[in-house]
Design a protein around this motif. Structure first.
Motif, short mmCIF file in Angstrom:
data_model
loop_
_atom_site.label_atom_id
_atom_site.label_comp_id
_atom_site.label_asym_id
_atom_site.label_seq_id
_atom_site.Cartn_x
_atom_site.Cartn_y
_atom_site.Cartn_z
N GLY A 6 0.79 -1.09 0.04
CA GLY A 6 0.06 0.13 -0.10
C GLY A 6 0.97 1.27 -0.14
N THR A 7 0.35 2.31 -0.25
CA THR A 7 0.83 3.64 0.00
C THR A 7 0.33 4.91 0.76
N HIS A 8 0.81 5.76 0.97
CA HIS A 8 0.35 7.05 1.84
C HIS A 8 -1.03 7.54 1.41
N ASP A 9 -1.94 7.25 2.18
CA ASP A 9 -3.40 7.57 1.66
C ASP A 9 -4.05 6.86 0.42
N ASN A 10 -3.38 5.51 0.20
CA ASN A 10 -3.65 4.75 -0.79
C ASN A 10 -3.68 5.71 -1.99
N MET A 11 -2.81 6.72 -2.38
CA MET A 11 -2.85 7.69 -3.58
C MET A 11 -1.84 7.13 -4.63
N TRP A 12 -1.90 6.92 -6.00
CA TRP A 12 -0.97 6.65 -6.91
C TRP A 12 -1.23 7.88 -7.81
N GLN A 13 -0.04 8.45 -8.51
CA GLN A 13 -0.22 9.24 -9.63
C GLN A 13 -0.33 8.36 -10.85
N SER A 14 -1.41 8.69 -11.63
CA SER A 14 -1.66 8.05 -12.78
C SER A 14 -2.51 8.84 -13.62
N GLY A 15 -1.86 9.33 -14.91
CA GLY A 15 -2.54 9.86 -15.94
C GLY A 15 -1.54 11.03 -16.36
N THR A 16 -1.71 11.57 -17.68
CA THR A 16 -1.18 12.58 -18.33
C THR A 16 -1.21 13.87 -17.55
N PRO A 17 -0.22 14.76 -17.26
CA PRO A 17 -0.42 16.10 -16.81
C PRO A 17 -0.71 16.95 -17.97
N ALA A 18 -1.05 18.27 -17.27
CA ALA A 18 -1.39 19.22 -18.27
C ALA A 18 -0.49 20.56 -17.76
N ALA A 19 0.20 21.43 -18.41
CA ALA A 19 0.72 22.60 -17.87
C ALA A 19 0.63 23.67 -18.62
N ALA A 20 0.81 25.07 -17.87
CA ALA A 20 0.53 26.23 -18.65
C ALA A 20 1.42 27.34 -17.73
N PHE A 21 1.98 28.34 -18.54
CA PHE A 21 2.70 29.28 -17.78
C PHE A 21 1.73 30.62 -17.94
N ASN A 22 1.75 31.26 -16.49
CA ASN A 22 0.86 32.27 -16.26
C ASN A 22 1.62 33.59 -16.25
N GLY A 23 3.00 33.52 -16.51
CA GLY A 23 3.62 34.83 -16.49
C GLY A 23 4.71 34.81 -15.25
N PRO A 63 -3.51 13.70 -12.59
CA PRO A 63 -4.41 13.02 -11.81
C PRO A 63 -3.82 12.11 -10.88
N ARG A 64 -4.34 11.99 -9.72
CA ARG A 64 -4.05 11.08 -8.69
C ARG A 64 -5.10 10.12 -8.50
N ALA A 65 -4.74 8.51 -8.76
CA ALA A 65 -5.63 7.65 -8.56
C ALA A 65 -5.69 7.03 -7.16
N HIS A 66 -6.77 6.13 -6.53
CA HIS A 66 -6.89 5.54 -5.61
C HIS A 66 -6.37 4.14 -5.74
#
Length: 358
Positions: free
Chosen positions: A290-307, A315-318
């Motif tokens: 198991g993991t802390h809080d049963n969390m698991w990073q799973s998915g494609t991130p998104a990013a943008a610059f705000n200046g 996404p974090r999965a359970h």
């Protein structure tokens, strides 16, 4: 497959609607939004409603209008890439789009970026010499065409991403990147590996502070024994010569996944710590416990610059058990030039009892 871009004081949100499986028919739609996120159209903009199947749209803004590109099987045999312009008033031209890239074999998964002045760079996955390669074509923001034929940006690659750095375009896929393309359509730096990992998910690209960035999820799914450690969201910068300084940091750690989970890797945006045992790469002897809080990073991130900071959402999965994930939630942090995280711990922006993805 939603995608969005901002320009001229408005956003354009585009997506596919309808069934894109065998015997299906679907279309590409759009919606203009104000700077505050309010819809400006009473009904969606009909960008493409031709016969056939289409999906995975992309959008970018330049010189007063948006360019939308998508994968299209209207030829009945395989994917081609079609594109259309959308004006600030919501008019889409030409009707049902024009052929941007076609021919034998598949051309699919387009991505777009603009130099903010007079041109776009479109990239997509195609086939060359029996392997997937990344092709590119410059598109004039005025006349719709700059290159007579596509050129190869990466000899091998799938589902590419592209970002404008202020001087060149970065083309990247998964943990590979560093292919730099000039506004003249020349590949000045070949692709190379940007990070070290056993497995990795699809990436996103962004530009900030005059540099290019690629962000991705390592080990997006667990295995029963926990070999190779947990998942993480990693960001790397790419210099004008196509190198990743952060990859050099990774060589300092004998077990990279454990270092990520223990917070020792500066460019690790989020990581899965093992339950009650953060330093052991398998969690505990005998398999994944198991993991802390049963969390698991799973998915494609998104990013943008705000200046000011680079905003990243992922996404974090359970964990359901040692093999299954469910119920992803979306988290956000703002990243500073030295990889400092403004939001630590990250902010849960969409969380609930249902799946939130993409």
């Amino acid at each position: 497959h939603p995608a969005a871009a901002y320009g001229g004081g408005i956003y354009l949100l585009v997506w596919q609607e309808g069934f894109n499986g065998a015997g299906g028919k679907n279309r590409i739609l759009g919606l203009r939004l104000s700077a505050h996120g309010q819809p400006l159209d009473e009904a969606p903009i009909r960008i493409c409603e031709a016969e056939g199947i289409r999906d995975t749209p992309a959008v970018a803004y330049c010189a007063g209008r948006f360019l939308v590109a998508w994968s299209d099987i209207r030829n009945g045999a395989d994917y081609d890439v079609y594109a259309a312009f959308v004006a600030p008033d919501g008019t889409a031209t030409p009707e049902n789009g024009y052929l941007l890239a076609g021919g034998l074999g598949t051309q699919a998964f387009p991505a777009l970026a603009s130099n903010g002045k007079d041109q776009f760079l479109a990239v997509w996955q195609g086939i060359a010499k029996d392997v997937f390669s990344v092709f590119a074509m410059r598109v004039s923001a005025v006349s719709a065409v700059l290159d007579r034929a596509p050129f190869v940006a990466m000899d091998r690659g799938e589902r590419p991403q592209v970002a404008w750095t202020g001087s060149n375009y970065l083309v990247a896929q998964k943990w590979y990147g560093g292919a730099m393309v000039t506004t003249e359509g020349k590949v000045v730096m070949p692709a190379r590996q940007l990070w070290n990992s056993k497995t990795i998910g699809w990436n996103t690209t962004a530009a900030a502070w005059g540099k290019a960035f690629s962000l991705f999820c390592t080990k997006p799914f667990p295995d029963p024994w926990g070999w190779g450690g947990g998942a993480s969201i990693i960001g790397v910068s790419v210099t004008p010569d196509g190198e990743s300084p952060e990859r050099g940091w990774a060589k300092d750690f004998k077990d990279l996944h454990a270092a990520e989970a223990d917070g020792k890797v500066k460019n690790c945006i989020d990581a899965t710590p093992w339950r009650n045992h953060p330093g052991w790469p398998m969690g505990m002897r005998g398999g994944l416990k198991g993991t802390h809080d049963n969390m698991w990073q799973s998915g494609t991130p998104a990013a943008a610059f705000n200046g000011r900071s680079l905003i990243c959402v992922w996404p974090r999965a359970h964990l359901v058990d040692n093999r299954r994930l469910a119920n992803r939630d979306l988290y956000l942090t703002r990243i500073l030039p030295d990889w400092g995280m403004v939001d630590r711990p990250p902010v849960a922006i969409v969380a609930g009892s249902t799946e939130e993805v993409a």
